[in-house]
Scaffold this motif. Sequence first.
Motif, PDB file in Angstrom:
ATOM      1  N   THR A 154      -4.029  63.743 -62.150  1.00  0.00           N
ATOM      2  CA  THR A 154      -4.412  63.148 -60.869  1.00  0.00           C
ATOM      3  C   THR A 154      -4.255  61.634 -60.798  1.00  0.00           C
ATOM      4  O   THR A 154      -4.812  60.905 -61.615  1.00  0.00           O
ATOM      5  CB  THR A 154      -5.884  63.493 -60.568  1.00  0.00           C
ATOM      6  OG1 THR A 154      -6.051  64.896 -60.678  1.00  0.00           O
ATOM      7  CG2 THR A 154      -6.276  63.034 -59.185  1.00  0.00           C
ATOM      8  N   SER A 155      -3.542  61.186 -59.786  1.00  0.00           N
ATOM      9  CA  SER A 155      -3.536  59.779 -59.383  1.00  0.00           C
ATOM     10  C   SER A 155      -2.875  59.680 -58.017  1.00  0.00           C
ATOM     11  O   SER A 155      -2.042  60.516 -57.655  1.00  0.00           O
ATOM     12  CB  SER A 155      -2.795  58.888 -60.396  1.00  0.00           C
ATOM     13  OG  SER A 155      -1.448  59.293 -60.547  1.00  0.00           O
ATOM     14  N   SER A 156      -3.270  58.669 -57.263  1.00  0.00           N
ATOM     15  CA  SER A 156      -2.742  58.471 -55.911  1.00  0.00           C
ATOM     16  C   SER A 156      -2.603  56.988 -55.634  1.00  0.00           C
ATOM     17  O   SER A 156      -3.316  56.164 -56.210  1.00  0.00           O
ATOM     18  CB  SER A 156      -3.684  59.087 -54.852  1.00  0.00           C
ATOM     19  OG  SER A 156      -3.939  60.445 -55.114  1.00  0.00           O
ATOM     20  N   LEU A 216       4.966  46.693 -60.013  1.00  0.00           N
ATOM     21  CA  LEU A 216       3.714  46.710 -60.750  1.00  0.00           C
ATOM     22  C   LEU A 216       3.006  45.365 -60.718  1.00  0.00           C
ATOM     23  O   LEU A 216       1.778  45.303 -60.811  1.00  0.00           O
ATOM     24  CB  LEU A 216       3.960  47.141 -62.195  1.00  0.00           C
ATOM     25  CG  LEU A 216       4.445  48.584 -62.383  1.00  0.00           C
ATOM     26  CD1 LEU A 216       4.631  48.875 -63.865  1.00  0.00           C
ATOM     27  CD2 LEU A 216       3.494  49.583 -61.757  1.00  0.00           C
ATOM     28  N   ARG A 217       3.764  44.279 -60.550  1.00  0.00           N
ATOM     29  CA  ARG A 217       3.121  42.966 -60.473  1.00  0.00           C
ATOM     30  C   ARG A 217       2.243  42.827 -59.231  1.00  0.00           C
ATOM     31  O   ARG A 217       1.427  41.900 -59.119  1.00  0.00           O
ATOM     32  CB  ARG A 217       4.173  41.857 -60.494  1.00  0.00           C
ATOM     33  CG  ARG A 217       5.094  41.845 -59.293  1.00  0.00           C
ATOM     34  CD  ARG A 217       6.040  40.654 -59.287  1.00  0.00           C
ATOM     35  NE  ARG A 217       6.932  40.664 -58.137  1.00  0.00           N
ATOM     36  CZ  ARG A 217       8.122  41.250 -58.098  1.00  0.00           C
ATOM     37  NH1 ARG A 217       8.577  41.861 -59.188  1.00  0.00           N
ATOM     38  NH2 ARG A 217       8.855  41.227 -56.995  1.00  0.00           N
ATOM     39  N   ASP A 218       2.412  43.755 -58.261  1.00  0.00           N
ATOM     40  CA  ASP A 218       1.619  43.732 -57.039  1.00  0.00           C
ATOM     41  C   ASP A 218       0.353  44.572 -57.155  1.00  0.00           C
ATOM     42  O   ASP A 218      -0.344  44.782 -56.145  1.00  0.00           O
ATOM     43  CB  ASP A 218       2.455  44.244 -55.856  1.00  0.00           C
ATOM     44  CG  ASP A 218       3.606  43.310 -55.525  1.00  0.00           C
ATOM     45  OD1 ASP A 218       3.468  42.093 -55.748  1.00  0.00           O
ATOM     46  OD2 ASP A 218       4.653  43.805 -55.050  1.00  0.00           O
ATOM     47  N   LEU A 219       0.028  45.066 -58.341  1.00  0.00           N
ATOM     48  CA  LEU A 219      -1.198  45.830 -58.551  1.00  0.00           C
ATOM     49  C   LEU A 219      -2.388  45.036 -58.026  1.00  0.00           C
ATOM     50  O   LEU A 219      -2.508  43.832 -58.279  1.00  0.00           O
ATOM     51  CB  LEU A 219      -1.365  46.115 -60.040  1.00  0.00           C
ATOM     52  CG  LEU A 219      -2.414  47.141 -60.458  1.00  0.00           C
ATOM     53  CD1 LEU A 219      -2.077  48.514 -59.897  1.00  0.00           C
ATOM     54  CD2 LEU A 219      -2.513  47.175 -61.977  1.00  0.00           C
ATOM     55  N   GLY A 232       4.706  56.877 -61.834  1.00  0.00           N
ATOM     56  CA  GLY A 232       4.557  57.320 -60.461  1.00  0.00           C
ATOM     57  C   GLY A 232       4.578  56.171 -59.473  1.00  0.00           C
ATOM     58  O   GLY A 232       5.191  56.264 -58.400  1.00  0.00           O
ATOM     59  N   LEU A 233       3.922  55.078 -59.809  1.00  0.00           N
ATOM     60  CA  LEU A 233       3.916  53.909 -58.925  1.00  0.00           C
ATOM     61  C   LEU A 233       5.314  53.308 -58.798  1.00  0.00           C
ATOM     62  O   LEU A 233       5.743  52.933 -57.701  1.00  0.00           O
ATOM     63  CB  LEU A 233       2.933  52.861 -59.447  1.00  0.00           C
ATOM     64  CG  LEU A 233       1.455  53.201 -59.282  1.00  0.00           C
ATOM     65  CD1 LEU A 233       0.595  52.216 -60.083  1.00  0.00           C
ATOM     66  CD2 LEU A 233       1.046  53.188 -57.808  1.00  0.00           C
ATOM     67  N   VAL A 234       6.019  53.211 -59.908  1.00  0.00           N
ATOM     68  CA  VAL A 234       7.384  52.684 -59.871  1.00  0.00           C
ATOM     69  C   VAL A 234       8.279  53.602 -59.041  1.00  0.00           C
ATOM     70  O   VAL A 234       9.084  53.136 -58.213  1.00  0.00           O
ATOM     71  CB  VAL A 234       7.937  52.512 -61.297  1.00  0.00           C
ATOM     72  CG1 VAL A 234       9.416  52.133 -61.264  1.00  0.00           C
ATOM     73  CG2 VAL A 234       7.139  51.445 -62.048  1.00  0.00           C
ATOM     74  N   LEU A 255       0.045  57.009 -47.922  1.00  0.00           N
ATOM     75  CA  LEU A 255      -0.611  57.664 -49.042  1.00  0.00           C
ATOM     76  C   LEU A 255       0.464  58.362 -49.852  1.00  0.00           C
ATOM     77  O   LEU A 255       1.265  59.126 -49.297  1.00  0.00           O
ATOM     78  CB  LEU A 255      -1.645  58.675 -48.538  1.00  0.00           C
ATOM     79  CG  LEU A 255      -2.249  59.635 -49.564  1.00  0.00           C
ATOM     80  CD1 LEU A 255      -3.033  58.880 -50.626  1.00  0.00           C
ATOM     81  CD2 LEU A 255      -3.142  60.660 -48.858  1.00  0.00           C
ATOM     82  N   VAL A 256       0.495  58.098 -51.156  1.00  0.00           N
ATOM     83  CA  VAL A 256       1.471  58.731 -52.043  1.00  0.00           C
ATOM     84  C   VAL A 256       0.719  59.451 -53.158  1.00  0.00           C
ATOM     85  O   VAL A 256      -0.110  58.843 -53.842  1.00  0.00           O
ATOM     86  CB  VAL A 256       2.454  57.713 -52.654  1.00  0.00           C
ATOM     87  CG1 VAL A 256       3.533  58.442 -53.457  1.00  0.00           C
ATOM     88  CG2 VAL A 256       3.089  56.841 -51.581  1.00  0.00           C
ATOM     89  N   ILE A 257       1.001  60.729 -53.320  1.00  0.00           N
ATOM     90  CA  ILE A 257       0.428  61.491 -54.434  1.00  0.00           C
ATOM     91  C   ILE A 257       1.316  61.255 -55.653  1.00  0.00           C
ATOM     92  O   ILE A 257       2.488  61.626 -55.670  1.00  0.00           O
ATOM     93  CB  ILE A 257       0.359  62.988 -54.092  1.00  0.00           C
ATOM     94  CG1 ILE A 257      -0.490  63.207 -52.835  1.00  0.00           C
ATOM     95  CG2 ILE A 257      -0.203  63.766 -55.280  1.00  0.00           C
ATOM     96  CD1 ILE A 257      -1.903  62.691 -52.923  1.00  0.00           C
ATOM     97  N   LEU A 258       0.756  60.632 -56.665  1.00  0.00           N
ATOM     98  CA  LEU A 258       1.518  60.302 -57.873  1.00  0.00           C
ATOM     99  C   LEU A 258       1.432  61.423 -58.906  1.00  0.00           C
ATOM    100  O   LEU A 258       2.392  61.680 -59.627  1.00  0.00           O
ATOM    101  CB  LEU A 258       0.997  58.993 -58.464  1.00  0.00           C
ATOM    102  CG  LEU A 258       0.913  57.807 -57.487  1.00  0.00           C
ATOM    103  CD1 LEU A 258       0.252  56.616 -58.170  1.00  0.00           C
ATOM    104  CD2 LEU A 258       2.285  57.439 -56.959  1.00  0.00           C
TER     105      LEU A 258
END
Length: 284
Positions: free
Chosen positions: A24-26, A54-57, A46-48, A5-8
């Motif tokens: 807020t996003s996680s 990102l292609r794995d969304l 945050g995801l990067v 779990l990553v808090i973005l």
Amino acid sequence: MSDRLVILGSKGGPAIRPEGPMPTSSLLELAGRRIVVDCGLGVTVGLVDADMHLRDLDLIFITHLHSDHVLEMGPLIHTAWTAGLAKPVTVHGPPGVGDVWDGFCRSMSYDIQTRIEDEGRPDIRELVRIEEYGEGPVLDEGGLSVAALRVVHPPVTDCFALSFQGGGRKIVFSADTAYFPPLAHFARNADILVHEAMLEAGVDALVARTGNAASLKKHLMDSHTLAGDAGRIASLAECGHLLLHHLIPADDPNFGEEEWHDAVRKTWSGPLMVARDGLEIRLD
């Protein structure tokens, strides 16, 4: 892929300030799935920063349609598309989330069509499936099950806590909510309860800096949960860990981890974490 779990973005509310946290996003990686929970401003970076391509969304869940939870949903998907996304993405959200996506696509129609024709990309509009959900079971596939509970977040009526179960683990997000005891049953025996939290003294300091103090404080007190009450929910649910998220205030230097711990320790004696942007929790 290890479960984590990553808090973005960790702050409550849509405003951002210099050197402050993002809304807020996680990212939840569970049962072989990559799950983005809410898409506040900054979710893409945050995801990067969390080392996700990102292609794995894969899956996106929106808890409700306040801007600090949905503002960057369209830009995230579009940016993933320009980064090579070529497989379907499913967005689960409350009623109206389809309108948000359709409106974004209309606003970007020139760019989308140009990139399809000039760069040979697949049509982004055909890659995205929108599933609007209500209370109850939401998803059950590939070892991952998701359920939703309607919570109390006036004036928003379609706001949902989410329970994710897979790989022998249960992770529950409260979403934005006032103190809501039925959430304890929903989160029963969760490994981690990710619950929004507010400090009353911090709220007073926050509204003192705004021009709409009376209205803002009423909204906050009617619609959100004091940290001590988040601890009560965690205790009633007998959770493994409590993670305070969607913090109000999140960017006031006068309120740090010590104040959050002091507020919660009266009602919760178990493991406690306070969200910050980039916080990563390995679920193994």
